[in-house]
Design an enzyme around this catalytic site. Structure first.
Site, mmCIF file in Angstrom:
data_model
loop_
_atom_site.group_PDB
_atom_site.id
_atom_site.type_symbol
_atom_site.label_atom_id
_atom_site.label_comp_id
_atom_site.label_asym_id
_atom_site.label_seq_id
_atom_site.Cartn_x
_atom_site.Cartn_y
_atom_site.Cartn_z
ATOM 1 N N HIS A 193 0.496 -1.191 0.044
ATOM 2 C CA HIS A 193 0.363 0.366 0.147
ATOM 3 C C HIS A 193 0.821 1.136 -0.258
ATOM 4 O O HIS A 193 0.458 2.763 0.500
ATOM 5 C CB HIS A 193 -1.153 0.049 1.119
ATOM 6 C CG HIS A 193 -1.827 -1.086 1.069
ATOM 7 N ND1 HIS A 193 -2.771 -1.582 0.123
ATOM 8 C CD2 HIS A 193 -1.847 -2.214 2.021
ATOM 9 C CE1 HIS A 193 -3.038 -2.662 0.545
ATOM 10 N NE2 HIS A 193 -2.486 -3.149 1.699
ATOM 11 N N ASP A 198 4.480 -1.133 -4.508
ATOM 12 C CA ASP A 198 3.139 -1.739 -5.155
ATOM 13 C C ASP A 198 3.041 -1.881 -6.544
ATOM 14 O O ASP A 198 3.262 -2.763 -7.411
ATOM 15 C CB ASP A 198 1.957 -1.233 -4.839
ATOM 16 C CG ASP A 198 0.877 -1.768 -2.937
ATOM 17 O OD1 ASP A 198 1.994 -2.310 -3.023
ATOM 18 O OD2 ASP A 198 0.228 -1.396 -3.216
#
Length: 224
Positions: A193, A198
């Protein structure tokens, strides 16, 4: 611009010489992996808080690899909605003294400048967004582009490659962490996150799936 106009433009021959193998692989598109962290799920009203974009390279054997990552923390646009639940989920602290956020316009302008260099180096006409649940990332990207009234967006406005779908096909997993685990890619849930983390993990996943397809004989030649 309609999809037909995009197709026609991409079919125009390049000025002399053979096409770069990357351009040949994806019909003139350069895959660029994007991840955004946001203040909610509504791209029209909710803040863009982080954005990262990782360009994809190709080696001499025709295999893909993650190349360069552009990353910015972003100041919420004026009047933006930010849900506390979103901040709790991402761990973003808007008032952190080291956050060093920039405006949406600055972030996108710098990312697009870097992408145009990558497009030129790979002989590609446009970038195509790669994302895990890519419609979400593309929606927030397009909304920010519209807010900033940017005229030179290198991304295709509505087409994308979705690694959730690709990973479901390749590994039977659609959650990023589980798909990476199935693909043998390290994934630290404590780092998840973050747009940079990511994005880079999604880039590894995308390259791994495309390369696996090539190794299986699904892609043999760059020339049509």
């Amino acid at each position: 611009m309609s999809e037909e106009q995009y197709e026609d433009d991409l079919e125009q021959p390049s000025s002399g010489g053979a096409r770069h193998p990357m351009a040949a692989r994806f019909r003139g598109y350069l895959p660029v992996v994007v991840d955004v962290e946001t203040g909610g799920f509504n791209s029209a009203t909710d803040a863009l808080l982080e954005i990262a974009a990782t360009t994809i390279g190709m080696d001499e054997g025709g295999f893909l690899y993650p190349d360069h990552t552009h990353f910015f923390r972003v100041e919420p646009f004026e009047g933006a909605n930010i849900e506390q639940a979103a901040l709790d989920f991402t761990g973003i602290k808007l008032d952190h003294p080291l956050r060093m956020a920039v405006s949406e316009e600055h972030a996108l302008t710098e990312i697009f400048r870097g992408l145009r260099k990558s497009l030129k180096a790979n002989g590609c006409k446009r970038a195509i967004l790669v994302g895990h649940n890519s419609s979400f990332d593309l929606g927030f990207l397009n909304a920010a582009v519209a807010r900033c009234d940017l005229k030179r967006n290198p991304f295709h406005p509505f087409s994308s490659f979705d690694t959730a779908s690709l990973a479901g096909l390749a590994y039977g997993q659609t959650v990023l962490a589980k798909a990476c685990q199935a693909a043998g890619i390290e994934f630290d849930g404590r780092e998840a996150h973050s747009a940079r983390y990511d994005t880079e993990k999604t880039a590894e996943l995308f390259c791994g799936i495309v390369n696996r397809w090539k190794e299986m004989g699904g892609w043999e030649d760059f020339d049509e």
